[in-house]
Design an enzyme around this catalytic site. Sequence first.
Site, short mmCIF file in Angstrom:
data_model
loop_
_atom_site.label_atom_id
_atom_site.label_comp_id
_atom_site.label_asym_id
_atom_site.label_seq_id
_atom_site.Cartn_x
_atom_site.Cartn_y
_atom_site.Cartn_z
N ASP A 183 41.92 110.83 73.15
CA ASP A 183 40.50 110.48 73.07
C ASP A 183 40.34 109.25 72.17
OD1 ASP A 183 37.78 110.37 72.99
OD2 ASP A 183 37.47 112.38 72.16
N HIS A 185 37.38 107.84 71.91
CA HIS A 185 36.05 108.09 71.31
C HIS A 185 35.19 106.84 71.25
CE1 HIS A 185 33.58 110.75 68.53
NE2 HIS A 185 34.05 111.59 69.44
N GLU A 209 40.61 108.94 77.18
CA GLU A 209 39.17 109.19 77.26
C GLU A 209 38.38 108.14 76.48
OE1 GLU A 209 36.33 112.79 75.52
OE2 GLU A 209 38.36 113.21 76.20
N GLU A 235 31.27 111.84 78.89
CA GLU A 235 30.56 112.77 78.01
C GLU A 235 29.22 112.21 77.56
OE1 GLU A 235 32.14 112.59 73.55
OE2 GLU A 235 33.80 112.58 74.97
N HIS A 284 33.54 117.89 79.58
CA HIS A 284 33.45 117.82 78.13
C HIS A 284 32.84 119.12 77.62
CE1 HIS A 284 31.28 116.33 74.40
NE2 HIS A 284 32.47 115.81 74.18
#
Length: 381
Positions: A183, A185, A209, A235, A284
């Site tokens: 991730d 982020h 991700e 997400e 998610h």
Amino acid sequence: MKITALETFLVAPRWLFLRIATDEGITGWGEPVVEGRAETVRAAVGELADHLVGEDPLRIEHHWQVLTKGGFYRGGPILSSAVAGIDQALWDIKGKTLGVPVHQLLGGPVRDRLRMYAWIGGDSPAHVAELAREQIEAGFTAVKMNGSAQLRSIDTPARTREIVDRVAAVREAVGDEHDVAIDFHGRLSTAMSRRVLPLLEPLHPLFVEEPVLPEHARDLRRLVDSTTVPLACGERLYSRWDFRDVLTTGIAVAQPDVSHAGGISEVRRIAALAETHDVAMAPHCPLGPIALAASIQLGFAVTNFLIQEQSVGIHYNRGGDVLDYLLDTAPLRFTDGHAALPTAPGLGIEIDEAAVRRAAERGHRWRSPVWYHEDCGFAEW
């Protein structure tokens, strides 16, 4: 049957639960929340309740259309999350009314068990490797890790090596028979992702991700063309319209959240749209038991499902955890890294209402961390 009341509960660590009551004594539970904005979503649920009290709870699609489109101003995480929790609760009521789990109402299961992954924390390569081994020993076949700490838009070679070294340590710890998801982020700029992603290719991550922030989704095509690493996002996308252009960029995995993207009804439609672009689903869900139960119901009914996130024991869960609000924890316990097919009606879980009400007396005021660079400029968390 008529809806008689909608009641919300702020519960630790950072969640908002919703209880919808009916005049026939059947209740449904949902989880309408934006992490760090729970009170705002709670207010939105209260406004939407005016359209629902006195109405038939079984008219789920009708209510979804009215709640998402009837206020003239549409979309965004607050409204879509409020609708998501309501939608979950209505599906819960419908399943309980008919005596079947929600996945049966979505066409029935397309698999016998559902693959889950576990989160790992840690900063140093040795620490993340140790935590990864623990999750594999616990039966999981896949783990997900944060790819980096905060980064400048174009950071140093040392920071780049840190990212690769941490992932390499986890890959060595879990071996090639298990998967590692990463991730980012949204912490990496497009330029940093173009630098880092090719270096991760030999480590074969399951996916990376949020390689860029959602507002830079136009750059996903450039990233897809620059690497063989499967890219994932979603997400922070809240409807099939938000996903429409993103799905054409060549991403491999879509990650809508059943508590943010309009609930079971809309995530099912996003999955169908993703299927037309050969995109897999990895929903998610770093949230509570209701969101997780809803995600699991969807996973059993969605053909292009890949893997499901879950947050049991995640580092966010201080003061409350996923299993703390259930009368029976068995439906959300995993065997060999998989969830079993739910058989109980509705969302398949029994909420401990007394525990929820006790927790709501304390409430919470969780806020997303705010990070700064060494020059005191804002940094992406």
